[in-house]
Structure formats: structure tokens, C-alpha cells
Design a protein around this motif. Structure first.
Motif, PDB file in Angstrom:
ATOM      1  N   TYR A   1      -4.434 -22.481   6.999  1.00 37.02           N
ATOM      2  CA  TYR A   1      -3.200 -23.252   6.847  1.00 37.02           C
ATOM      3  C   TYR A   1      -3.558 -24.703   6.557  1.00 37.02           C
ATOM      4  CZ  TYR A   1      -1.221 -19.200   9.224  1.00 37.02           C
ATOM      5  OH  TYR A   1      -0.855 -17.925   9.572  1.00 37.02           O
ATOM      6  N   LYS A   2      -3.091 -25.214   5.447  1.00 37.59           N
ATOM      7  CA  LYS A   2      -3.294 -26.622   5.112  1.00 37.59           C
ATOM      8  C   LYS A   2      -2.163 -27.434   5.730  1.00 37.59           C
ATOM      9  CE  LYS A   2      -5.601 -25.558   0.723  1.00 37.59           C
ATOM     10  NZ  LYS A   2      -5.547 -25.683  -0.753  1.00 37.59           N
ATOM     11  N   ILE A   3      -2.518 -28.512   6.416  1.00 37.52           N
ATOM     12  CA  ILE A   3      -1.525 -29.364   7.066  1.00 37.52           C
ATOM     13  C   ILE A   3      -1.540 -30.712   6.357  1.00 37.52           C
ATOM     14  CG2 ILE A   3      -0.670 -30.234   9.257  1.00 37.52           C
ATOM     15  CD1 ILE A   3      -1.054 -27.206   9.244  1.00 37.52           C
ATOM     16  N   PRO A   4      -0.586 -30.966   5.468  1.00 38.43           N
ATOM     17  CA  PRO A   4      -0.614 -32.187   4.656  1.00 38.43           C
ATOM     18  C   PRO A   4      -0.104 -33.411   5.413  1.00 38.43           C
ATOM     19  CG  PRO A   4       1.322 -30.898   4.114  1.00 38.43           C
ATOM     20  CD  PRO A   4       0.549 -30.088   5.127  1.00 38.43           C
ATOM     21  N   VAL A   5      -0.514 -34.575   4.955  1.00 37.77           N
ATOM     22  CA  VAL A   5      -0.095 -35.833   5.583  1.00 37.77           C
ATOM     23  C   VAL A   5       1.414 -36.016   5.480  1.00 37.77           C
ATOM     24  CG1 VAL A   5      -0.266 -38.347   5.448  1.00 37.77           C
ATOM     25  CG2 VAL A   5      -2.324 -36.938   5.195  1.00 37.77           C
ATOM     26  N   ALA A   6       1.971 -35.690   4.314  1.00 41.83           N
ATOM     27  CA  ALA A   6       3.399 -35.946   4.077  1.00 41.83           C
ATOM     28  C   ALA A   6       4.314 -34.954   4.781  1.00 41.83           C
ATOM     29  CB  ALA A   6       3.678 -35.911   2.578  1.00 41.83           C
ATOM     30  N   GLY A   7       3.769 -33.915   5.390  1.00 37.61           N
ATOM     31  CA  GLY A   7       4.581 -32.916   6.056  1.00 37.61           C
ATOM     32  C   GLY A   7       5.105 -31.865   5.093  1.00 37.61           C
ATOM     33  N   SER A   8       5.773 -30.889   5.621  1.00 37.08           N
ATOM     34  CA  SER A   8       6.374 -29.824   4.821  1.00 37.08           C
ATOM     35  C   SER A   8       7.471 -29.190   5.654  1.00 37.08           C
ATOM     36  CB  SER A   8       5.326 -28.778   4.436  1.00 37.08           C
ATOM     37  OG  SER A   8       4.930 -28.009   5.566  1.00 37.08           O
ATOM     38  N   ALA A   9       8.077 -28.156   5.128  1.00 35.49           N
ATOM     39  CA  ALA A   9       9.101 -27.462   5.893  1.00 35.49           C
ATOM     40  C   ALA A   9       8.518 -26.799   7.136  1.00 35.49           C
ATOM     41  CB  ALA A   9       9.780 -26.412   5.022  1.00 35.49           C
ATOM     42  N   TYR A  10       7.187 -26.660   7.178  1.00 34.11           N
ATOM     43  CA  TYR A  10       6.530 -25.971   8.285  1.00 34.11           C
ATOM     44  C   TYR A  10       5.709 -26.890   9.166  1.00 34.11           C
ATOM     45  CZ  TYR A  10       7.851 -21.787   5.739  1.00 34.11           C
ATOM     46  OH  TYR A  10       8.577 -20.812   5.107  1.00 34.11           O
TER      47      TYR A  10
ATOM     48  N   LEU B   1      10.195 -21.967  -3.529  1.00 36.50           N
ATOM     49  CA  LEU B   1       9.224 -23.056  -3.482  1.00 36.50           C
ATOM     50  C   LEU B   1       9.915 -24.414  -3.562  1.00 36.50           C
ATOM     51  CD1 LEU B   1       6.201 -23.652  -3.364  1.00 36.50           C
ATOM     52  CD2 LEU B   1       6.155 -23.603  -5.868  1.00 36.50           C
ATOM     53  N   GLY B   2      11.138 -24.417  -4.054  1.00 39.73           N
ATOM     54  CA  GLY B   2      11.854 -25.674  -4.193  1.00 39.73           C
ATOM     55  C   GLY B   2      12.107 -26.397  -2.884  1.00 39.73           C
ATOM     56  N   ASN B   3      12.068 -25.684  -1.766  1.00 38.54           N
ATOM     57  CA  ASN B   3      12.298 -26.363  -0.480  1.00 38.54           C
ATOM     58  C   ASN B   3      11.046 -26.396   0.391  1.00 38.54           C
ATOM     59  OD1 ASN B   3      11.936 -23.916   0.811  1.00 38.54           O
ATOM     60  ND2 ASN B   3      14.079 -23.624   1.338  1.00 38.54           N
ATOM     61  N   PHE B   4       9.907 -26.038  -0.188  1.00 42.90           N
ATOM     62  CA  PHE B   4       8.686 -25.925   0.613  1.00 42.90           C
ATOM     63  C   PHE B   4       8.258 -27.262   1.220  1.00 42.90           C
ATOM     64  CE2 PHE B   4       4.046 -25.676   1.144  1.00 42.90           C
ATOM     65  CZ  PHE B   4       3.955 -24.538   1.923  1.00 42.90           C
ATOM     66  N   ASP B   5       8.453 -28.346   0.470  1.00 41.62           N
ATOM     67  CA  ASP B   5       8.023 -29.660   0.948  1.00 41.62           C
ATOM     68  C   ASP B   5       9.158 -30.470   1.567  1.00 41.62           C
ATOM     69  OD1 ASP B   5       5.364 -29.334   0.134  1.00 41.62           O
ATOM     70  OD2 ASP B   5       5.898 -29.829  -1.941  1.00 41.62           O
TER      71      ASP B   5
ATOM     72  N   TRP C   1      12.617 -32.497  10.157  1.00 41.49           N
ATOM     73  CA  TRP C   1      11.723 -33.176  11.081  1.00 41.49           C
ATOM     74  C   TRP C   1      12.121 -34.631  11.326  1.00 41.49           C
ATOM     75  CZ3 TRP C   1       8.137 -30.632  13.784  1.00 41.49           C
ATOM     76  CH2 TRP C   1       7.708 -29.394  13.310  1.00 41.49           C
ATOM     77  N   GLU C   2      12.919 -35.187  10.430  1.00 46.71           N
ATOM     78  CA  GLU C   2      13.178 -36.626  10.479  1.00 46.71           C
ATOM     79  C   GLU C   2      13.792 -37.126  11.781  1.00 46.71           C
ATOM     80  OE1 GLU C   2      15.381 -37.502   6.978  1.00 46.71           O
ATOM     81  OE2 GLU C   2      13.701 -37.104   5.616  1.00 46.71           O
ATOM     82  N   PRO C   3      14.672 -36.377  12.457  1.00 45.85           N
ATOM     83  CA  PRO C   3      15.257 -36.898  13.701  1.00 45.85           C
ATOM     84  C   PRO C   3      14.273 -36.935  14.870  1.00 45.85           C
ATOM     85  CG  PRO C   3      16.635 -35.179  12.728  1.00 45.85           C
ATOM     86  CD  PRO C   3      15.316 -35.129  12.043  1.00 45.85           C
TER      87      PRO C   3
ATOM     88  N   GLY D   1      11.571 -25.130   9.154  1.00 50.54           N
ATOM     89  CA  GLY D   1      11.100 -24.426   7.966  1.00 50.54           C
ATOM     90  C   GLY D   1      12.114 -23.422   7.446  1.00 50.54           C
ATOM     91  N   ALA D   2      11.769 -22.858   6.307  1.00 50.00           N
ATOM     92  CA  ALA D   2      12.604 -21.848   5.659  1.00 50.00           C
ATOM     93  C   ALA D   2      14.038 -22.328   5.507  1.00 50.00           C
ATOM     94  CB  ALA D   2      12.568 -20.539   6.441  1.00 50.00           C
ATOM     95  N   MET D   3      14.185 -23.608   5.182  1.00 49.38           N
ATOM     96  CA  MET D   3      15.529 -24.161   5.035  1.00 49.38           C
ATOM     97  C   MET D   3      16.111 -23.746   3.684  1.00 49.38           C
ATOM     98  SD  MET D   3      14.816 -27.952   6.506  1.00 49.38           S
ATOM     99  CE  MET D   3      13.540 -28.219   5.327  1.00 49.38           C
ATOM    100  N   GLY D   4      17.409 -23.915   3.554  1.00 52.33           N
ATOM    101  CA  GLY D   4      18.055 -23.651   2.277  1.00 52.33           C
ATOM    102  C   GLY D   4      18.188 -22.185   1.958  1.00 52.33           C
ATOM    103  N   ARG D   5      18.105 -21.335   2.972  1.00 53.35           N
ATOM    104  CA  ARG D   5      18.262 -19.898   2.734  1.00 53.35           C
ATOM    105  C   ARG D   5      19.538 -19.442   3.454  1.00 53.35           C
ATOM    106  NH1 ARG D   5      13.496 -19.311   0.511  1.00 53.35           N
ATOM    107  NH2 ARG D   5      11.578 -19.965   1.500  1.00 53.35           N
ATOM    108  N   PRO D   6      20.705 -19.703   2.847  1.00 47.06           N
ATOM    109  CA  PRO D   6      21.959 -19.366   3.517  1.00 47.06           C
ATOM    110  C   PRO D   6      22.035 -17.882   3.835  1.00 47.06           C
ATOM    111  CG  PRO D   6      22.311 -19.811   1.176  1.00 47.06           C
ATOM    112  CD  PRO D   6      20.903 -20.219   1.497  1.00 47.06           C
TER     113      PRO D   6
END
Length: 554
Positions: free
Chosen positions: A149-158, A68-72, A77-79, A399-404
Motif C-alpha cells: 500500500y502506497k501512502i502518499p503525502v497529499a492523502g487519498s480517499a483511503y 478512479l475519479g474519486n480516488f484522490d 478527512w478535512e474536518p 474512502g469509497a466516496m461518491g458511490r450512491p
């Protein structure tokens, strides 16, 4: 809030992320428990038992930086500037002048929502294989349930950061069944995403049906059509879905329209149902062609000169019958009859056979035909290029970042498209509660009897083109408008027309389903150049539901 395991049931982004976390740590038992929690959410005892089993894994997920630590985390997406700057004013404007502006906003929201739903369901269902513990009720559970699926204003990993100030939600109905249908129709996830979820916003086409008030969009490549649906149509589609899947699995050449997905978008307090259909390949870059909407009736079935699609009487005047070899005509008629049996068993009427004729010689035989050829070759809907100069997205995943060490779980970002869609606000409350909001298990689709990947060659398939006996014409067919059920209103229409026409209502479009199917079978055999079968007068009298013999009297 995401403090309780039950939160995964309110936002399937969490369900997907938690599933990926469990897969990364190799906990197959927890994946099964999560499946049980989702599927049996309305069974308090079983849901609580599954939640208890998952408590330890859920707490580990909540505290892990790879959970959950990388969910948001939205860094991937930034580039990417989404959407193009030259349409930002359209979706941000408070002074919406016309419907086109509203369609842009809806298209952007639907684009993001479709992406989130498709990717997340892939992640969830890709780790669910053996559905045998759910027994015979499995297919029913697939058709009855949905994911939100909730789509938040601030975005998420998904999902990307939104360009307006309100979050929205998208619901995906019967995702496993629709995924199976797409597979049987030869539509890969990559193709679905590439057509419907592009980041370049190119060539969205908008259209409307002046009679119904519905709207629709074609995908930029015209492979898919997104069209609004009423609550009744959505419910009818869900009721037929398992039988549709089985029919197309059994006969890949089925003429039934290809429904690829059903969704509901909740945005700024408005609910909009829409479905995705695969367009008949013939509509893509056909050039000169003739198109006919054939029901099998003759009452009011002549198109006006300004209409680019002919009707039954136009077909009889301009074509008469198709030039088919007898063996091919027999095959087509048998496929059509079997398809109509399914529609009859679900009490469907008022559908049409969309028939497209491409003539490599001289297609212009009559003035009316010439006028329709010209119209169908032209672009009947305004085409808007929304190229924003976005550079191609780098290879990488969302999404699903940080999962080496984990394989990339999502399609490349380049598969992020703006889709064709339709706008219509459903009747208030009409769909809420009609379809249970539970979810469903996944698992492998039933094995297709004829692999879709080995699609029958062109010249033998109604969707990809059937050659005429002389080889100079190509015919394309598709059954369309399959969601009109014979309910109280059309029954009243039929009996009213009987009175007004002195017993001639059976010449109209809306007649009882068995009579409708039998009439269209006779018509289709006729245009295929086949004689009437002895059984044509009562071809569906053996329907097992008992209504066939009594529906005309109801």
C-alpha cells in the motif's frame, strides 16, 4: 501512474477501489478475473489472460466519477486534525534528540498504514467467497504472498494527508490467514481497529528489550502488542501460520501466542518489520500478581531482584506447583503437549510459558515474590498521554466516496488509532525476496470446530483465567517467543555448550527442538501436580519429518 490494470498489483489501494467499483456495478465475473490476476501475477500467461478479460471494466473504472475519479478525494478527512497539534513537533522535527521521538514518528506512520491495510483488505476479500478453483495450493498461496500500500503525502480517499514530506509504504503479509486467526480468537475488525487506529493518540506505551535492542508498544487499551521482528522471525511465522490457524480452530483453548498480523513499513529508506500480537487478557488491569517466564530449564534461570518477571528457579522456590483439580490439570497438560507438537514439527525452541498468578488472598509469600509483585503492578514503561483535544469524529466512513446507494464499506472514522509498535531495522535485504511479493485469494475461512464466539467460560480457558482448586487463585498461561528456529547458529551454541559444560548442555535454554519440547512437557506436568507419564522420555519420537531422531547429532 494508474493507467494499466497491472497497477493494482503495485498499490493495493487501487485493488480495493477497483473491487468496490466492480461490486457496485454487480460484475461478479470481473471480480473473479481480478482475483485471478492478483493470485497468478507470476504466471505470465494466466495474468495476461486475466488482464485482457478486465480491460473493458478497467477503462470504465478509469473514466467514471464514481471510480478512479474519486480516488484522490480527501474531503472526508478535512474536518479531522490528525494528529494532535501538541505532537506535531515530534514527528516533524529535524533535530531528533532521543529514540522516543523516532518512536512517535514510527507510531504515527504505522497507525495510518495499519488502517489503510486493514480497511482495504476488508474491501478486497469481502467480495471473494469461493476459493475452490484454486485447489489444494490455496493455503500455501495465502501464506506466501503480500499486498503493498502506497501512502502518499497529499492523502487519498483511503488515507489522511501526511504531516511529513515523504510518502511511505506498508506491506501486509498473508492478510487472509491473519484475518481468519483474528476471527478464531474472537477479535472483530471493529475491536482491532478501535485498539490500533484511534484518532485521539491516547496512552501509547513504549518499551524496549535491552538484550535484543527491539522495541514494542502496547495499544492504549493494552489488548495488543506491536513488536519488531527480524526477517528470520517473520519467515518462521509465515511458515507456521496455516498450522497455527488450524490448531486454534481445532482447540480455541490452545496456549499458543495469538499473532494477529505481520507488516513491513518502508519509511525514509528504512525497512521495519513488525507483528501484532494479542496480549493475554490478564495483563490488563490485573492489580497485584506474580508473573513467571518458564522454559523448563534450570541453567541461569533465576531472575534478579530488580526483574519483575520470575524464571524457573524463582517459580520452584516461590510457588512449587499449581493448585489445580486433577481433571483440569490433565486438560491443560494435553493442550500444552499438542501445542508443543506443532512447534516441534516446525523446529522451534527457546519458547516459554508465560504464567501469571493472581491470588485473592495473600500473594506475598517471599521477599523476592513481593518485590516482583510490586514491580509488575507498577507501570514499567513510560506512559505518554497524547490527548490533543480532538473532538469525537462524526459517524461516517473513509474512502469509497461518491458511490450512491452503496453500503458504507469502511469502519467509522472514530476507529482510527495510534498503535503500539516496535522499531528495528531488519538486516539489509534479509526479507526482500524471501517472501514472494505476489498476492493471494480470499474466501471463507475453514469452519472452526468450536465457535470462537462461544468462548469457553472463565475458569476453564488458559487465556481468560483458570481457577485454582480452592478458588482463591486464578492462573493465566500463554506460550511466547515462538519464532526461534533451530538453525545453524543455535546448533553451534548447543554443541559448544556441550563442550564447555562437560556434556550438560541439555540443562541450557537452547537445545534441539524435540528435547526442548519433551523437557517442557515434563516440567509443565510437574507444576500442574501430575506424575510423569511413561511416554515423557520420548513424547515426540513419532514426528513425521524424520528429523526427530537425528537432529541432536546434526
Amino acid at each position: 501512474s494508474s493507467g494499466e490494470i497491472q497497477d493494482v498489483l503495485g498499490d493495493a489501494r487501487l485493488l480495493a477501489d477497483f473491487t468496490v467499483f466492480l461490486a457496485d456495478v454487480g460484475d461478479d465475473k470481473a471480480i473473479r478475473d481480478l482475483w485471478n490476476l492478483e493470485l497468478y501475477r507470476h504466471n505470465d500467461e494466466m495474468a495476461c489472460a486475466a488482464a485482457d478479460e478486465l480491460d473493458e471494466q478497467w477503462q470504465a473504472y478509469r473514466t467514471s466519477p464514481t471510480g478512479l475519479g474519486n480516488f484522490d478525494d480527501t474531503r472526508e478527512w478535512e474536518p479531522h486534525a490528525l494528529p494532535a497539534k501538541d505532537i506535531l513537533h515530534k514527528v516533524r522535527s529535524k533535530d531528533i534528540v532521543d529514540k522516543e521521538d523516532e518512536m512517535y514518528a514510527f507510531a504515527v506512520a504505522a497507525m495510518v498504514g495499519l488502517h489503510v491495510a486493514t480497511v482495504c483488505s476488508n474491501l478486497i476479500d469481502g467480495h471473494r467467497v469461493d476459493h475452490s478453483p484454486f485447489g489444494d495450493e490455496y493455503d500455501e498461496l495465502l501464506a506466501e504472498n503480500s499486498r503493498r500500500y502506497k501512502i502518499p503525502v497529499a492523502g487519498s480517499a483511503y488515507s489522511p494527508k501526511l504531516i511529513w514530506n515523504e510518502p511511505f509504504m506498508i506491506e501486509e503479509f498473508a492478510s487472509v490467514l491473519f484475518a481468519q486467526l483474528r476471527s478464531y480468537c474472537g477479535v472483530t475488525d471493529e475491536e482491532y481497529m478501535d485498539s490500533l487506529c484511534r484518532i485521539d493518540f491516547e496512552f501509547i506505551k513504549f518499551g524496549s528489550n535491552s538484550k535484543s535492542g527491539e522495541f514494542f508498544f502496547f495499544s492504549y487499551d493494552q489488548k495488543f502488542l506491536l513488536k519488531t521482528a527480524t526477517p528470520g522471525e517473520a519467515q518462521t511465522l509465515l511458515h507456521m501460520l496455516v498450522d497455527m490457524r488450524d490448531r486454534i480452530s481445532e482447540e480455541p483453548r490452545s496456549i499458543l501466542g495469538r499473532y494477529m498480523g505481520l507488516y513491513r513499513l518502508t519509511m525514509a529508506g528504512n525497512l521495519r518489520l513488525f507483528f501484532v500480537m494479542r496480549a493475554i487478557p490478564a495483563v490488563q488491569n490485573l492489580g497485584e500478581s506474580r508473573t513467571y517466564d518458564l522454559k523448563g530449564s534450570t541453567r541461569n534461570r533465576r531472575a534478579k531482584e530488580i526483574e519483575h518477571v520470575g524464571k524457573d528457579l524463582n517459580f520452584l522456590d516461590e510457588v512449587g506447583r499449581l493448585e489445580l483439580a486433577e481433571a483440569m490439570a490433565q486438560q491443560l497438560a494435553a493442550i500444552h503437549k499438542a501445542d508443543l507438537r506443532l512447534l516441534r514439527d516446525h523446529h522451534i525452541m527457546d519458547y516459554s510459558i508465560l504464567t501469571i498468578i493472581v491470588d485473592s488472598n495473600d500473594p506475598c509469600k517471599t521477599k523476592d515474590a513481593r518485590s516482583r509483585i510490586k514491580a509488575s503492578s507498577a507501570d514499567k514503561m513510560p506512559m505518554v498521554s497524547l490527548r490533543g483535544g480532538i473532538s469525537p469524529a462524526p459517524a461516517g466512513t473513509i474512502g469509497a466516496m461518491g458511490r450512491p446507494g452503496a453500503p458504507p464499506p469502511m469502519p467509522p472514522l472514530k476507529h482510527f488509532t495510534s498503535a503500539p509498535m516496535t522499531l528495528q531495522v531488519p538486516r539489509p535485504g534479509g526479507f526482500v525476496g524471501e517472501v514472494p511479493t505476489g498476492t493471494y485469494g480470499a474466501g471463507e475461512a475453514p469452519a472452526a470446530k468450536s465457535p470462537v464466539s462461544a468462548a469457553r467460560p472463565s475458569g476453564d480457558n488458559p487465556h481468560t483465567g483458570i481457577k485454582s482448586a480452592g478458588g482463591n487463585k486464578t492462573y493465566y498461561f500463554g506460550l511466547i517467543d515462538l519464532l526461534v528456529a533451530y538453525t545453524k547458529y543455535p546448533k553451534a551454541q548447543f554443541h559448544g555448550t556441550q563442550v564447555l559444560t562437560c556434556g550438560q548442555a541439555e540443562k541450557s535454554s537452547r537445545i534441539p527442538p524435540r528435547k526442548y519440547a519433551e523437557r517442557q512437557v515434563r516440567m509443565f506436568r510437574g507444576i500442574c501436580g501430575l506424575p510423569r507419564d511413561k511416554g515423557d522420555e520420548d513424547v515426540f519420537s513419532d514426528s513425521s519429518d524424520g528429523e526427530a531422531s537425528s537432529e541432536e547429532d546434526s
